[in-house]
Design a protein around this motif. Structure first.
Motif, mmCIF file in Angstrom:
data_model
loop_
_atom_site.group_PDB
_atom_site.id
_atom_site.type_symbol
_atom_site.label_atom_id
_atom_site.label_comp_id
_atom_site.label_asym_id
_atom_site.label_seq_id
_atom_site.Cartn_x
_atom_site.Cartn_y
_atom_site.Cartn_z
ATOM 1 N N PRO A 1 0.737 -0.948 0.261
ATOM 2 C CA PRO A 1 -0.256 0.286 -0.016
ATOM 3 C C PRO A 1 0.521 1.263 -0.123
ATOM 4 O O PRO A 1 2.105 1.079 0.771
ATOM 5 C CB PRO A 1 -0.432 -0.205 1.325
ATOM 6 N N TRP A 2 0.627 2.105 -1.087
ATOM 7 C CA TRP A 2 0.978 3.717 -0.769
ATOM 8 C C TRP A 2 1.279 4.471 0.677
ATOM 9 O O TRP A 2 2.221 5.189 1.310
ATOM 10 C CB TRP A 2 0.364 4.433 -1.127
ATOM 11 N N ASP A 3 0.689 4.034 1.721
ATOM 12 C CA ASP A 3 0.482 4.524 3.199
ATOM 13 C C ASP A 3 1.578 3.737 3.494
ATOM 14 O O ASP A 3 2.281 4.502 4.740
ATOM 15 C CB ASP A 3 -0.372 4.181 3.797
ATOM 16 N N VAL A 4 2.413 2.984 2.978
ATOM 17 C CA VAL A 4 3.192 2.153 3.610
ATOM 18 C C VAL A 4 4.472 2.414 3.413
ATOM 19 O O VAL A 4 5.587 2.803 4.047
ATOM 20 C CB VAL A 4 3.347 0.672 3.477
ATOM 21 N N ILE A 5 4.681 2.650 2.160
ATOM 22 C CA ILE A 5 5.509 3.133 1.651
ATOM 23 C C ILE A 5 5.326 4.697 2.504
ATOM 24 O O ILE A 5 7.500 4.988 2.298
ATOM 25 C CB ILE A 5 5.169 3.484 0.063
ATOM 26 N N THR A 6 5.290 5.907 1.814
ATOM 27 C CA THR A 6 4.970 7.228 2.838
ATOM 28 C C THR A 6 6.066 6.959 4.175
ATOM 29 O O THR A 6 6.643 8.021 4.721
ATOM 30 C CB THR A 6 4.124 7.715 2.819
ATOM 31 N N LYS A 7 5.192 6.037 4.858
ATOM 32 C CA LYS A 7 5.898 5.749 6.062
ATOM 33 C C LYS A 7 6.839 5.571 6.500
ATOM 34 O O LYS A 7 8.450 6.309 6.963
ATOM 35 C CB LYS A 7 4.674 5.376 7.077
ATOM 36 N N ARG A 8 6.894 4.543 5.444
ATOM 37 C CA ARG A 8 8.847 4.436 6.131
ATOM 38 C C ARG A 8 9.607 5.608 4.716
ATOM 39 O O ARG A 8 10.644 5.739 5.356
ATOM 40 C CB ARG A 8 8.742 2.832 4.428
ATOM 41 N N LEU A 9 9.316 6.009 3.775
ATOM 42 C CA LEU A 9 10.061 7.425 3.099
ATOM 43 C C LEU A 9 10.362 8.068 4.757
ATOM 44 O O LEU A 9 11.498 8.732 4.978
ATOM 45 C CB LEU A 9 9.070 8.098 3.108
ATOM 46 N N ARG A 10 9.148 8.345 5.474
ATOM 47 C CA ARG A 10 9.065 9.439 6.430
ATOM 48 C C ARG A 10 10.645 8.987 7.500
ATOM 49 O O ARG A 10 10.986 9.648 8.367
ATOM 50 C CB ARG A 10 8.257 9.727 7.009
ATOM 51 N N ALA B 1 2.683 3.548 -15.698
ATOM 52 C CA ALA B 1 1.137 3.102 -14.756
ATOM 53 C C ALA B 1 1.502 3.464 -14.133
ATOM 54 O O ALA B 1 0.706 3.666 -12.151
ATOM 55 C CB ALA B 1 1.009 1.672 -14.238
ATOM 56 N N ARG B 2 2.694 4.040 -12.892
ATOM 57 C CA ARG B 2 3.237 5.647 -11.945
ATOM 58 C C ARG B 2 3.499 6.208 -11.879
ATOM 59 O O ARG B 2 4.640 6.673 -11.524
ATOM 60 C CB ARG B 2 3.487 3.918 -10.722
ATOM 61 N N PRO B 3 3.391 7.462 -12.102
ATOM 62 C CA PRO B 3 3.698 8.390 -12.683
ATOM 63 C C PRO B 3 3.802 9.743 -12.056
ATOM 64 O O PRO B 3 5.213 10.083 -11.889
ATOM 65 C CB PRO B 3 2.873 9.216 -14.115
ATOM 66 N N TRP B 4 2.895 9.645 -10.483
ATOM 67 C CA TRP B 4 2.785 10.262 -9.814
ATOM 68 C C TRP B 4 3.319 10.445 -8.961
ATOM 69 O O TRP B 4 4.033 11.780 -7.879
ATOM 70 C CB TRP B 4 1.401 10.857 -9.410
ATOM 71 N N GLN B 5 4.397 9.156 -7.801
ATOM 72 C CA GLN B 5 4.950 8.727 -7.239
ATOM 73 C C GLN B 5 6.045 9.108 -6.681
ATOM 74 O O GLN B 5 6.457 9.462 -5.475
ATOM 75 C CB GLN B 5 4.859 7.012 -6.544
ATOM 76 N N LEU B 6 6.894 9.028 -7.675
ATOM 77 C CA LEU B 6 8.459 9.873 -7.483
ATOM 78 C C LEU B 6 7.934 11.542 -7.057
ATOM 79 O O LEU B 6 8.941 11.455 -5.819
ATOM 80 C CB LEU B 6 9.230 9.878 -8.670
ATOM 81 N N GLY B 7 6.990 12.433 -7.631
ATOM 82 C CA GLY B 7 7.497 13.186 -7.079
ATOM 83 C C GLY B 7 6.034 13.812 -5.329
ATOM 84 O O GLY B 7 6.691 14.280 -4.615
ATOM 85 N N GLU B 8 5.533 12.140 -5.607
ATOM 86 C CA GLU B 8 5.314 12.930 -3.980
ATOM 87 C C GLU B 8 6.293 12.056 -2.973
ATOM 88 O O GLU B 8 6.193 13.081 -1.835
ATOM 89 C CB GLU B 8 3.612 11.659 -3.866
ATOM 90 N N ALA B 9 7.110 11.240 -3.183
ATOM 91 C CA ALA B 9 7.596 11.011 -2.339
ATOM 92 C C ALA B 9 9.224 12.274 -2.439
ATOM 93 O O ALA B 9 9.198 12.117 -0.738
ATOM 94 C CB ALA B 9 8.725 10.289 -3.121
#
Lengths: 254, 254
Positions: free
Chosen positions: B143-152, B170-178
């Protein structure tokens, strides 16, 4: 005219795990700087000179190598594993950063290698198959409270943790303390891998649950990998258990 | 009688960065399973069979390879980089874990390789010279929220962060959000390395501060490395900047 400065990784110590690129770099150099046991892994020609130094003298060694390259020699700085992971590439960059202007003009060529955690992981399955971190447990170069903070946050993040430099004569208690901290965050059933000398004749790979993990299984040649809550053990008839971390996050726990 | 199942890493794509051990494993196998572009890197003999499949079909591919090995064939599953890092070794272990009992008796041999982040790091200096983590940015398998938690948590821990699978159609926006999330935790001056196709003829390595980091510099062949507050840039006359993370923790910030 400046010479070249190669920074090579020999891989884990098994010659079949050293890349042709590193082998070519070694053939092209004439002066070799490194920790004695890493230099011992090379088969040097009579015209190739060894300058061995102690494991804790990385910055001095980097400066000596840069001085020789700046003077025109083709120099090779030798690390075990990969030179960019807790090894000589960072020491050479730091020496360039702090050193005389002419060192910035040295022709620097880093060749990557197979670092210890990859060699250990390959022998046991795929414990690093999902998100993970690599940390040095040595408090020679950073405060112990920075290390404990990182261990806690990495475990809370669900990262598998690969520990380099887990133990030494001068640092006998740190690994046990690290396990204690991780037991506060992770289930006791999480597998811990003690990967000693992976790929070499004296290899010894041991797996045990975090709850029973005994620091005495580690020595200076060991990379310790601590699983996450997702890491699984697969028993096999007549073969060692496999340990892997699934590519998919399930939210499952032990 | 079960055959052997080799799981090999080709390294980053430059033949000089593939180990002799992987080359020997490839020579010993007769059936090759993998993503087409990775199989294309091998020079196979006429008696060696290719079974190419799509990049997102790892578990199906692992099962097909295990079935053939259990039937007695010498099979090779091919990954780019290292097979244990976001690649086929975990898929094969998962297939064994979930599959028929006889798959546990297959003679499994994983050969490690140079994974992308090591190849990128070697081309730019030593950004991974201190504690770091490796994460897949793909939210196909977690899940994306697991990824954002790990990044933080990784940024708060002071870990350098290597991102695999940073972007796709298929995943164009995730890196900008990271990058946005990391800007909340890290100084804007922290260097970000876009390491594309390191060691290959179409290599392109770009460095920019996190404050200006533009996801458009990444594609599917890129490994993105985000420094910590300790990571430094060294300018050089006539050569690209060096980026390194010092072995010593200073507590300094940008």
């Amino acid at each position: 005219m400046s010479g070249r400065l190669f920074i090579v990784g020999t891989g884990p110590g098994n010659p079949a795990q050293m890349t042709p690129e590193s082998r070519d770099a070694i053939a092209a150099a004439t002066e070799f700087f490194g920790y004695g046991p890493y230099l011992d892994r090379l088969e040097l020609r009579p015209d190739q000179i060894r300058i061995a130094s102690d494991n804790r003298e990385e910055l001095d060694r980097a400066e000596a190598a840069l001085a020789r390259a700046a003077a025109g020699a083709d120099v090779c700085v030798v690390s075990g594993g990969d030179p960019g992971i807790f090894a000589m590439a960072a020491a050479v960059c730091e020496a360039i950063d702090k050193g005389p202007e002419e060192w910035r003009r040295v022709d620097l060529r880093v060749t990557p290698g197979v670092t210890a955690m990859l060699a250990v992981a390959a022998r046991i399955g795929a414990p690093l198959g999902h998100d993970f971190c690599a940390m040095s447990l040595s408090d020679n170069l950073k405060p112990w409270d920075v290390i404990t903070k990182r261990l806690r946050l990495a475990a809370e993040a669900g990262l598998v943790i690969a520990l380099y430099n887990p133990i030494s004569k001068a640092r006998p208690w740190q690994l046990g303390e690290a396990f204690s901290i991780l037991r506060e965050v992770l289930p006791a059933s999480v597998p811990v891998i003690f990967g000693r000398a992976a790929g070499r004749p004296d290899e010894r790979i041991t797996v045990m649950p975090l709850g029973d993990a005994d620091p005495d299984h580690a020595d200076m040649a060991t990379c310790v990998i601590i699983g996450s809550s997702e890491t699984r053990v697969v028993s096999r008839d007549g073969s060692p258990d496999l340990v892997y971390t699934p590519r998919s996050f399930t939210g499952a726990s032990h």
